[in-house]
Design a protein around this motif. Structure first.
Motif, PDB file in Angstrom:
ATOM      1  N   LYS A  91       0.829  -1.200   0.000  1.00 33.02           N
ATOM      2  CA  LYS A  91       0.000   0.000   0.000  1.00 33.02           C
ATOM      3  C   LYS A  91       0.865   1.252   0.000  1.00 33.02           C
ATOM      4  O   LYS A  91       1.974   1.265   0.546  1.00 33.02           O
ATOM      5  CB  LYS A  91      -0.921   0.017   1.221  1.00 33.02           C
ATOM      6  CG  LYS A  91      -1.990  -1.072   1.202  1.00 33.02           C
ATOM      7  CD  LYS A  91      -3.035  -0.809   0.113  1.00 33.02           C
ATOM      8  CE  LYS A  91      -4.188  -1.801   0.194  1.00 33.02           C
ATOM      9  NZ  LYS A  91      -5.216  -1.541  -0.838  1.00 33.02           N
ATOM     10  N   GLY A  93       1.321   5.530   0.645  1.00 40.85           N
ATOM     11  CA  GLY A  93       0.927   6.747   1.337  1.00 40.85           C
ATOM     12  C   GLY A  93       2.029   7.769   1.162  1.00 40.85           C
ATOM     13  O   GLY A  93       2.944   7.579   0.347  1.00 40.85           O
ATOM     14  N   PRO A 104      -2.430   8.655   4.721  1.00 40.62           N
ATOM     15  CA  PRO A 104      -2.422   7.237   5.116  1.00 40.62           C
ATOM     16  C   PRO A 104      -2.098   6.289   3.962  1.00 40.62           C
ATOM     17  O   PRO A 104      -2.220   6.625   2.778  1.00 40.62           O
ATOM     18  CB  PRO A 104      -3.856   7.007   5.622  1.00 40.62           C
ATOM     19  CG  PRO A 104      -4.365   8.355   5.966  1.00 40.62           C
ATOM     20  CD  PRO A 104      -3.715   9.297   4.998  1.00 40.62           C
ATOM     21  N   ASP A 106      -3.351   4.104   2.024  1.00 43.76           N
ATOM     22  CA  ASP A 106      -4.677   3.668   1.570  1.00 43.76           C
ATOM     23  C   ASP A 106      -4.733   3.304   0.094  1.00 43.76           C
ATOM     24  O   ASP A 106      -5.794   2.905  -0.396  1.00 43.76           O
ATOM     25  CB  ASP A 106      -5.711   4.773   1.830  1.00 43.76           C
ATOM     26  CG  ASP A 106      -5.974   4.997   3.307  1.00 43.76           C
ATOM     27  OD1 ASP A 106      -5.705   4.069   4.102  1.00 43.76           O
ATOM     28  OD2 ASP A 106      -6.441   6.102   3.665  1.00 43.76           O
ATOM     29  N   TYR A 107      -3.620   3.426  -0.622  1.00 44.07           N
ATOM     30  CA  TYR A 107      -3.700   3.381  -2.073  1.00 44.07           C
ATOM     31  C   TYR A 107      -2.921   2.206  -2.662  1.00 44.07           C
ATOM     32  O   TYR A 107      -1.904   1.769  -2.127  1.00 44.07           O
ATOM     33  CB  TYR A 107      -3.197   4.701  -2.668  1.00 44.07           C
ATOM     34  CG  TYR A 107      -3.899   5.896  -2.064  1.00 44.07           C
ATOM     35  CD1 TYR A 107      -5.224   6.167  -2.384  1.00 44.07           C
ATOM     36  CD2 TYR A 107      -3.254   6.712  -1.142  1.00 44.07           C
ATOM     37  CE1 TYR A 107      -5.889   7.243  -1.818  1.00 44.07           C
ATOM     38  CE2 TYR A 107      -3.911   7.790  -0.574  1.00 44.07           C
ATOM     39  CZ  TYR A 107      -5.228   8.049  -0.912  1.00 44.07           C
ATOM     40  OH  TYR A 107      -5.894   9.101  -0.332  1.00 44.07           O
ATOM     41  N   GLU A 108      -3.423   1.707  -3.803  1.00 46.92           N
ATOM     42  CA  GLU A 108      -2.758   0.619  -4.512  1.00 46.92           C
ATOM     43  C   GLU A 108      -1.509   1.108  -5.238  1.00 46.92           C
ATOM     44  O   GLU A 108      -0.615   0.327  -5.554  1.00 46.92           O
ATOM     45  CB  GLU A 108      -3.724   0.000  -5.528  1.00 46.92           C
ATOM     46  CG  GLU A 108      -4.981  -0.583  -4.904  1.00 46.92           C
ATOM     47  CD  GLU A 108      -6.075  -0.825  -5.924  1.00 46.92           C
ATOM     48  OE1 GLU A 108      -5.869  -0.449  -7.111  1.00 46.92           O
ATOM     49  OE2 GLU A 108      -7.124  -1.359  -5.559  1.00 46.92           O
ATOM     50  N   ILE A 122      -7.239   3.465  -6.712  1.00 45.86           N
ATOM     51  CA  ILE A 122      -8.183   2.775  -5.829  1.00 45.86           C
ATOM     52  C   ILE A 122      -9.006   1.832  -6.698  1.00 45.86           C
ATOM     53  O   ILE A 122      -9.600   2.259  -7.704  1.00 45.86           O
ATOM     54  CB  ILE A 122      -9.113   3.765  -5.104  1.00 45.86           C
ATOM     55  CG1 ILE A 122      -8.304   4.745  -4.245  1.00 45.86           C
ATOM     56  CG2 ILE A 122     -10.127   3.017  -4.232  1.00 45.86           C
ATOM     57  CD1 ILE A 122      -9.143   5.830  -3.606  1.00 45.86           C
TER      58      ILE A 122
END
Length: 765
Positions: A91, A93, A104, A106-108, A122
């Motif tokens: 992930k 950030g 955070p 939160d992302y691919e 996303i």
């Protein structure tokens, strides 16, 4: 880890041409290693070792204070606009210059910040966030390029267009390929313009009409675009007019007011620099050093002209911050815009200057120098990135080692790359050089080769200083040669291997003794006692004494496989046998390219059939397509569906499948509609089609995919390991490599984790 695709219904058969072109004329010498180590005893041949890795560790170092931010992460990316993307457990950030996680994980995927926005992914779609992490432009695009001059190129429904910072379309999606706006223009490829490339303005209007190839037309830089046309490079202005005529072997875009150009004379390539009017400012005098020593290294170092490769696109070849890195001999230095050396050639590796510093390597010493050539910072890291906004990424990349089938570490992860373990031999890469270990991790050959092509018996064809060597599993070394023909099987399996000396090919034995003098234009390795050779533009076959068994009279020919070779003279086709027999084959459109289990595919009247090794048709040409025989069965295609026949031509399974694989362990994977299952050798569906994807059986188990995850079944269709992995490989020696939470791992046949990469950790400051 490699990704696995769906089953291909049939292997493509390609008439492969011979390769290898002469580059230089050098005398060959046979050498033996002074410290030859005995091959491991036969008992070790059954040992199975598996590659394992240790995740990378990175830091940021500050230019002025030399402060360091330590990060235990998978990867980090340069600072841009005060933030840097990091990757932790798959992930992405962002951190700030204090090392604090401010956006955070939160992302691919995440791109750098430009013009206040960063691209993120996303659910496999891309959009843009601001510096607070707020989604400004929803993730709805297949691809999105960084903002440049107020616009971003985005792809949706297979077409590219441009949006503004609010996500509004400024130029509708209608282009096949695009690049970002530079100097007010963007390069685009339009299907409406015959697939040609031109340049548009911010209104989407062509300012330079489409007439170029996308891959050889560059973005505008300093008002000029570097273009290749008719094999030569030149420069156009924003009106599409040639300002500098295309007359260079190669050229790069302008940077700092100068452009690199390569000229040729007597087949020798040198590069210099020109100004924006095409005047030569620095005379061509420098020669390329290739990063890929296996491909044309000798040509690069000697200045022989070669096709420019990707290594020419590195920024070290252009002027940045008033200096350019150039090579004399095999050492790097830096020149100013007058062409004078400011920093004499002395480095093995360099980068461009950035923020006044350049990353360099001199011997074993790594670090950064300033523009006076003084060491500014010594680094013990193997990776030293360029400075950006006062910070540089430094670190240790992923390291590889080996474990045994019980998960016990045999060789600690300390190598940047490893090859597959074979017959008690490990080939490992350290400091960009390849060496050889035995099954216990003991050194047989210290890292010295820039590349190594591994044969199937632990031996290798290795490269050092542009020359090729044969390396035996006992660490014996034979060479050097200008080139060698890489064996497809075991090294010296037929006693001789092909080598090039100067511009001619011959053969040597495993002691390095020349058995067949180098006198052929091209050759391939021996198979069934004969080697394909070219002489005066024609092909024939020679025996192991260099005698012509089949004279060089053929326009095309293939090497022997399974006791048969094919050849063509004019419009007539032939099958050749190792005994010197030539069998004329008439009335065929396509000859067999290989024989499998005694059968070779041929085409007649646009349909496919099989002939035997004597050229006799044994299965009539009545199929739309055919696969090769394997384990007694061959797939065939009729009425747009696939089925199976046996070696008598009897239909075992009627054409009913969308795709098929070969029979392995008594079962073949097939698909019906979008689902996969298995058919047995009687043509009966043994396991009903029910899986999203499936693979062939290996060691009694097959990988199957359900709801996006992979698991394993047995030959009865019983689930042995429930679907839970994103990626898997086939079982081999009782283990298989899988991906767990984006990390590499090994499991045994019960699904128990034998070994896995420890997760990366990140703590906010």
């Amino acid at each position: 880890m490699k990704k696995f695709t769906r089953f291909l219904p049939i292997l493509c058969l390609i008439f492969s041409p011979l390769f290898c072109l002469a580059q230089e004329d050098n005398q060959q010498v046979a050498l033996s290693n002074s410290s030859v180590t005995q091959a491991p005893p036969a008992a070790t041949q059954a040992i199975a070792l598996f590659p394992i890795k240790q995740e990378a560790s990175f830091s940021f170092v500050q230019k002025d204070t030399k402060e360091k931010i330590d990060l235990k992460v998978e990867n980090v990316f340069p600072f841009n606009e005060g933030l840097a993307a990091i990757k932790v457990n798959g992930k992405y950030g962002f951190i700030d210059t204090y090392g604090k996680l401010v956006i955070p994980l939160d992302y691919e995927w995440a791109d750098k910040f430009t013009e206040g926005l960063a691209g993120v992914s996303i659910d496999e779609k891309q959009g843009f966030i601001d510096r607070t992490g707020k989604m400004i432009i929803p993730a709805e695009y297949s691809y999105a390029l960084p903002f440049s001059e107020g616009l971003s190129a985005v792809k949706i429904n297979e077409k590219w267009g441009f949006i503004d910072r609010q996500g509004n379309y400024v130029i509708d999606p209608k282009f096949e390929m695009v690049s970002s706006f530079k100097d007010g223009l963007a390069k685009v490829k339009s299907t409406e313009e015959g697939g040609l490339t031109g340049y548009i303005n911010r209104a989407g209007v062509f300012v330079v009409k489409p007439k170029f190839d996308f891959s050889t037309a560059n973005d505008f830089s300093q008002g000029l675009a570097c273009i290749k046309t008719n094999g030569q490079y030149g420069f156009i202005n924003t009106s599409g007019e040639w300002v500098i005529k295309p007359e260079y072997h190669f050229a790069k875009s302008f940077s700092d007011g100068l452009a690199l150009v390569i000229t040729t004379e007597d087949n020798m390539c040198t590069y210099g620099f020109i100004d924006e009017k095409g005047n030569t400012v620095i005379e061509p005098q420098f020669r390329q050093i290739c990063s890929d020593a296996y491909n044309n290294a000798a040509a690069c170092l000697t200045g022989l002209c070669i096709s420019p490769n990707t290594s020419l696109d590195k920024p070290i070849y252009t002027f940045i911050e008033g200096m350019a890195a150039v090579a004399l001999g095999n050492k790097w230095g830096f020149i100013d815009k007058k062409g004078d050396f400011v920093i004499p050639p002395q480095f093995d590796e360099v980068s461009a200057f950035s923020d006044g510093l350049a990353s360099v390597k001199k011997g074993e010493k790594r670090g950064y120098i300033n523009k006076a050539g003084e060491w500014f910072l010594t680094s013990y890291y193997q990776e030293n990135g360029e400075f950006s906004e006062g910070w540089a990424k430094v670190g240790v990349p992923v390291k590889w080692g080996y474990m045994d089938a019980a998960g016990k570490m045999v060789v600690k992860p300390e190598f940047t790359e490893v090859k597959s373990f074979d017959e008690g031999i490990m080939w490992v890469k350290q400091d960009n050089k390849w060496g050889m270990l035995d099954h216990k991790g003991n050194t047989l050959l210290n890292p010295r080769f820039t590349d190594a092509y591994i044969c199937s018996n632990g031996c290798a064809v290795a490269t050092q200083k542009g020359k090729k060597y044969f390396v035996g599993k006992d660490a014996s070394v034979i060479g050097p040669y200008d080139d060698v023909f890489p064996p497809t099987g075991r090294l010296f399996d037929e006693g001789l291997e092909a080598v090039r000396v100067g511009n001619k090919w011959g053969f040597v034995n495993k002691e390095g003794k020349v058995i067949i003098k180098p006198e052929f234009d091209q050759v391939r390795g021996f198979a069934n006692g004969l080697a394909l050779a070219r002489d005066n533009g024609k092909y024939g076959f020679i025996g192991k004494k260099g005698q012509w068994v089949f004279k060089a009279v053929y326009d095309q020919a293939t090497s022997f496989t399974n006791g048969v070779a094919t050849a063509q003279k004019g419009s007539t086709n032939y099958l050749l046998t190792p005994k010197g027999e030539s069998i004329e084959i008439s009335n065929v459109q396509a000859m067999p390219r290989k024989f499998s289990e005694g059968f070779g595919k041929f085409m007649r009247n646009n349909l496919w059939g099989f002939m035997n090794e004597k050229g006799k048709v044994v299965i009539e040409a009545e199929y739309d397509d055919l696969g090769n025989f394997k384990n007694g069965f061959a797939p065939f295609k009729q009425y747009k569906k696939w089925g199976f026949i046996d070696q008598e031509g009897t239909m075992v399974a009627a054409p009913q499948f969308n795709s098929v694989s070969s029979f392995v362990e008594g079962l073949a994977c097939v698909s019906v509609g979008s689902k996969y299952g298995y058919v047995d050798e009687k043509g009966t569906l043994a396991i009903m089609p029910q899986y999203e994807e499936a693979r062939s059986f290996s060691e009694g188990m097959a990988a199957v995919k359900e709801e996006g995850l992979w698991g394993f079944i047995d030959q009865e269709g019983t689930v042995l390991i429930p679907p839970q992995f994103k990626e898997v490989e086939d079982f081999k020696n009782g283990l298989t490599q899988v991906t767990i939470e984006s990390r590499m791992a090994y499991i045994n046949r019960t699904g128990e984790v034998v070994w896995k990469v420890e997760p990366s950790t990140f703590k906010s400051k």
